[in-house]
Design a protein around this motif. Structure first.
Motif, PDB file in Angstrom:
ATOM      1  N   HIS A 314      94.268  44.435 -54.132  1.00 39.66           N
ATOM      2  CA  HIS A 314      94.774  44.953 -55.408  1.00 39.66           C
ATOM      3  C   HIS A 314      96.223  44.533 -55.663  1.00 39.66           C
ATOM      4  CE1 HIS A 314      91.252  47.157 -56.553  1.00 39.66           C
ATOM      5  NE2 HIS A 314      91.201  47.776 -55.384  1.00 39.66           N
ATOM      6  N   LYS A 315      96.998  44.421 -54.597  1.00 41.73           N
ATOM      7  CA  LYS A 315      98.396  43.998 -54.744  1.00 41.73           C
ATOM      8  C   LYS A 315      98.496  42.585 -55.312  1.00 41.73           C
ATOM      9  CE  LYS A 315     102.546  43.005 -51.989  1.00 41.73           C
ATOM     10  NZ  LYS A 315     103.128  43.010 -50.613  1.00 41.73           N
ATOM     11  N   TRP A 343      90.786  42.220 -62.574  1.00 41.11           N
ATOM     12  CA  TRP A 343      90.527  43.274 -61.598  1.00 41.11           C
ATOM     13  C   TRP A 343      91.536  44.400 -61.846  1.00 41.11           C
ATOM     14  CZ3 TRP A 343      86.125  43.116 -59.190  1.00 41.11           C
ATOM     15  CH2 TRP A 343      85.545  41.886 -58.851  1.00 41.11           C
ATOM     16  N   ASN A 344      91.134  45.621 -61.512  1.00 38.36           N
ATOM     17  CA  ASN A 344      92.003  46.774 -61.733  1.00 38.36           C
ATOM     18  C   ASN A 344      91.634  47.838 -60.712  1.00 38.36           C
ATOM     19  OD1 ASN A 344      93.732  48.671 -62.744  1.00 38.36           O
ATOM     20  ND2 ASN A 344      92.686  48.945 -64.702  1.00 38.36           N
ATOM     21  N   SER A 345      92.616  48.572 -60.247  1.00 33.26           N
ATOM     22  CA  SER A 345      92.352  49.629 -59.268  1.00 33.26           C
ATOM     23  C   SER A 345      91.684  50.836 -59.909  1.00 33.26           C
ATOM     24  CB  SER A 345      93.657  50.088 -58.609  1.00 33.26           C
ATOM     25  OG  SER A 345      94.309  49.002 -58.003  1.00 33.26           O
ATOM     26  N   LYS A 379      93.343  59.073 -61.722  1.00 34.95           N
ATOM     27  CA  LYS A 379      92.818  57.767 -61.370  1.00 34.95           C
ATOM     28  C   LYS A 379      91.297  57.879 -61.335  1.00 34.95           C
ATOM     29  CE  LYS A 379      96.807  56.430 -58.576  1.00 34.95           C
ATOM     30  NZ  LYS A 379      97.289  56.018 -57.244  1.00 34.95           N
ATOM     31  N   LYS A 380      90.666  57.141 -62.188  1.00 40.69           N
ATOM     32  CA  LYS A 380      89.219  57.260 -62.301  1.00 40.69           C
ATOM     33  C   LYS A 380      88.565  55.883 -62.232  1.00 40.69           C
ATOM     34  CE  LYS A 380      85.579  59.209 -65.208  1.00 40.69           C
ATOM     35  NZ  LYS A 380      85.294  59.926 -66.471  1.00 40.69           N
ATOM     36  N   PRO A 381      87.705  55.629 -61.220  1.00 40.33           N
ATOM     37  CA  PRO A 381      86.996  54.341 -61.149  1.00 40.33           C
ATOM     38  C   PRO A 381      86.131  54.134 -62.384  1.00 40.33           C
ATOM     39  CG  PRO A 381      86.729  55.632 -59.132  1.00 40.33           C
ATOM     40  CD  PRO A 381      87.333  56.544 -60.138  1.00 40.33           C
ATOM     41  N   TYR A 382      85.880  52.867 -62.679  1.00 42.58           N
ATOM     42  CA  TYR A 382      85.070  52.599 -63.863  1.00 42.58           C
ATOM     43  C   TYR A 382      84.435  51.211 -63.777  1.00 42.58           C
ATOM     44  CZ  TYR A 382      88.794  49.537 -65.627  1.00 42.58           C
ATOM     45  OH  TYR A 382      89.712  48.532 -65.776  1.00 42.58           O
ATOM     46  N   PHE A 383      83.373  51.014 -64.562  1.00 40.95           N
ATOM     47  CA  PHE A 383      82.730  49.717 -64.692  1.00 40.95           C
ATOM     48  C   PHE A 383      83.341  48.959 -65.866  1.00 40.95           C
ATOM     49  CE2 PHE A 383      79.054  51.596 -62.386  1.00 40.95           C
ATOM     50  CZ  PHE A 383      78.862  50.578 -61.453  1.00 40.95           C
ATOM     51  N   SER A 384      83.492  47.628 -65.690  1.00 41.05           N
ATOM     52  CA  SER A 384      83.870  46.751 -66.803  1.00 41.05           C
ATOM     53  C   SER A 384      82.610  46.070 -67.327  1.00 41.05           C
ATOM     54  CB  SER A 384      84.865  45.682 -66.344  1.00 41.05           C
ATOM     55  OG  SER A 384      86.105  46.255 -66.012  1.00 41.05           O
ATOM     56  N   LYS A 385      82.511  46.021 -68.643  1.00 39.56           N
ATOM     57  CA  LYS A 385      81.350  45.419 -69.286  1.00 39.56           C
ATOM     58  C   LYS A 385      81.603  43.940 -69.579  1.00 39.56           C
ATOM     59  CE  LYS A 385      78.646  45.687 -73.586  1.00 39.56           C
ATOM     60  NZ  LYS A 385      78.458  46.429 -74.861  1.00 39.56           N
ATOM     61  N   ASN A 417      87.830  50.013 -58.610  1.00 38.52           N
ATOM     62  CA  ASN A 417      88.050  51.235 -57.830  1.00 38.52           C
ATOM     63  C   ASN A 417      89.156  50.955 -56.824  1.00 38.52           C
ATOM     64  OD1 ASN A 417      87.940  53.548 -56.321  1.00 38.52           O
ATOM     65  ND2 ASN A 417      85.765  53.408 -55.842  1.00 38.52           N
ATOM     66  N   GLU A 418      90.149  51.828 -56.756  1.00 36.97           N
ATOM     67  CA  GLU A 418      91.238  51.617 -55.816  1.00 36.97           C
ATOM     68  C   GLU A 418      90.781  51.745 -54.369  1.00 36.97           C
ATOM     69  OE1 GLU A 418      94.396  54.409 -55.808  1.00 36.97           O
ATOM     70  OE2 GLU A 418      93.104  56.164 -55.934  1.00 36.97           O
ATOM     71  N   SER A 419      89.613  52.328 -54.146  1.00 38.57           N
ATOM     72  CA  SER A 419      89.116  52.538 -52.790  1.00 38.57           C
ATOM     73  C   SER A 419      88.209  51.413 -52.299  1.00 38.57           C
ATOM     74  CB  SER A 419      88.348  53.868 -52.708  1.00 38.57           C
ATOM     75  OG  SER A 419      89.197  54.944 -53.037  1.00 38.57           O
ATOM     76  N   SER A 420      87.993  50.415 -53.130  1.00 41.04           N
ATOM     77  CA  SER A 420      87.177  49.274 -52.705  1.00 41.04           C
ATOM     78  C   SER A 420      87.798  47.990 -53.232  1.00 41.04           C
ATOM     79  CB  SER A 420      85.728  49.416 -53.191  1.00 41.04           C
ATOM     80  OG  SER A 420      85.672  49.458 -54.596  1.00 41.04           O
ATOM     81  N   GLY A 421      87.418  46.890 -52.604  1.00 43.70           N
ATOM     82  CA  GLY A 421      87.926  45.597 -53.023  1.00 43.70           C
ATOM     83  C   GLY A 421      87.081  45.031 -54.139  1.00 43.70           C
TER      84      GLY A 421
END
Length: 470
Positions: A314-315, A343-345, A379-385, A417-421
């Motif tokens: 993410h960095k 990409w976004n966290s 902070k909320k994970p999400y899908f990109s379309k 998601n900030e918790s996954s790559g």
């Protein structure tokens, strides 16, 4: 065998030069049996008719090295030296004398025992490897290190000792991990170091202002064989034109036709990249070639260089535009994916605190004065379309696999998601932690691997776009 006169010997070998010379006695029958070189050298026409002996002069071989080689010829004992430099000298001497078994042994010993020395004495190693490029193992070993660590060479204090043959070997390769502009600058630095005695570690282009005509002529002569190897097409035109003017060079020395770029990736070839570019543009036939490929890549992250952690991804890779992700697994897979978006966290969501703000203005002012929050950021994970993402496999280079996002799944193409790559779909190709990835075939059309749990040996993320966008 001896360094003294031997009544039974019929060969005298004078090794060394100047003040360091030594004579050795040997037997022609023994020498002829060990190499084609001695079979040729010990022909009757080279025999001294007066004394009835053969005389060989070897000024390029140090007496101490020749003594070790002669001992090997007579005893057959392997020469396993503690000195890397002696081992390198034995390699060169055994090649000159066509002692193939000894050369192979010395080459392997250098690589296995003295790699740190080879890399810290890179100029000397390159000069030997490139001038004797049939030392295939040493050549590949030293050149591969140079391609991946180019500043170990170009920042070296003995850069001026690098010979032209070695520089040409470096410039000819697709593997040199530098932008073409940097390669040009390194070539200029090397060229100047060859004819200037001054220390150029703090070289500045302003020094050229004090040059005379002979300086420019010397530069031109030094660089002339190397300039055609510079990939002019991949250097900004205004930059290279300024360089041509600054150093009084002829523009027609450069090859200006379009050439393939050097490889930015250690995992995929330029041919692989051209296929990916064709997939991006949805070409069903007439795929791009390395020459016609309109896209440029920029290495954003390499696991072995930058780290394999999710935070590192993410960095370096968030908000970098379209990217290609490539992974090489211990299972033997070479797979990856294309994300046409950023990409976004996470995404920032505003949560309303007081019944959708159905409050009067006085209460609002009171809450504001006393710092009582109305809004919280989560902070909320999400899908990109997107309908343009895809995953792929180059595991079988002769049969690459393309897997586009399914039409009904475009809302789940990319998971942020900030918790996954990097994650394609919910689980089609996802980095869970460090070098642990998963691949469960769901949102994309085709299966790209038979493994569901992947252990990654190396991975890269490449920024992907037109030249003006990178």
């Amino acid at each position: 065998m001896s360094s003294q006169s031997d009544s039974n010997s019929d060969v005298k070998i004078i090794a060394g030069s100047e003040l360091n010379i030594k004579e050795f006695s040997a037997h022609s029958s023994v020498l002829r049996s060990c190499s084609l070189y001695f079979q040729r050298a010990l022909s009757e026409r080279w025999k001294d008719q007066k004394y009835g002996i053969y005389i060989l002069i070897k000024p390029n071989i140090h007496p101490n090295i020749f003594m070790l080689i002669l001992d090997y010829i007579y005893t057959g004992k392997n020469i396993l030296l503690e000195s890397a430099e002696d081992c390198l000298n034995i390699l060169v001497a055994s090649d000159e004398l066509e002692l193939l078994d000894l050369a192979e042994c010395a080459q392997k010993h250098l690589i296995q025992e003295f790699s740190p020395w080879l890399f810290s004495n890179l100029v000397k190693s390159l000069n030997v490897a490139c001038c004797h490029n049939h030392f295939h193992e040493l050549y590949n070993h030293v050149l591969n290190f140079t391609f991946r660590n180019p500043y170990s060479l170009f920042d070296s204090t003995d850069l001026s000792l690098l010979n032209e043959v070695a520089m040409i070997c470096i410039l000819e390769s697709d593997e040199l991990e530098l932008e073409e502009t940097e390669i040009w600058n390194c070539l200029i630095k090397w060229s100047i170091s060859k004819f200037l005695d001054d220390d150029i570690s703090n070289w500045s282009n302003e020094y050229v202002l004090s040059w005379f005509d002979e300086h420019f002529m010397a530069l031109k002569e030094t660089i002339s064989c190397c300039i055609p190897l510079v990939r002019y097409y991949h250097i900004p035109k205004n930059y290279i034109n300024k360089q041509i003017k600054r150093y009084h060079l002829d523009s027609d020395m450069f090859i200006k036709t379009k050439t393939p770029p050097r490889r930015c990736s250690r995992l995929i070839t330029n041919e692989n990249k051209a296929i990916i570019s064709s997939w991006i543009d949805k070409k069903d036939k007439d795929y791009y070639t390395c020459i016609t490929d309109p896209y440029k890549v920029k290495l954003l992250l390499r696991g072995s260089r930058d780290g394999f952690s999710i935070d590192t991804f993410h960095k370096f890779c968030d908000f970098q535009g379209p990217t290609i992700v490539i992974i090489k697994t211990v299972q033997g897979d070479l797979i990856g994916g294309y994300n046409p978006l950023n990409w976004n966290s996470f995404t920032e969501k505003i949560d309303l605190s007081y019944d959708e703000l159905h409050i009067d203005i006085l209460d609002f002012i009171f809450q504001f004065i006393f710092s009582v929050p109305y809004f919280t950021l989560k902070k909320k994970p999400y899908f990109s379309k997107t309908s343009n993402s895809f995953i792929f496999s180059f595991t079988d280079q002769s049969n690459p696999v393309l897997s586009r996002i399914k039409t009904e799944k475009i809302n789940q193409a990319i998971w942020n998601n900030e918790s996954s790559g990097p994650s394609f779909g919910e689980s089609d190709l996802c980095m869970k932690n460090s070098n642990h990835w998963i691949s469960h075939w769901k949102a994309y059309e085709n299966k790209i691997t038979n493994s569901t749990q992947l252990i990654v040996e190396e991975y890269e993320v490449l920024g992907y776009g037109f030249s003006s966008h990178l």
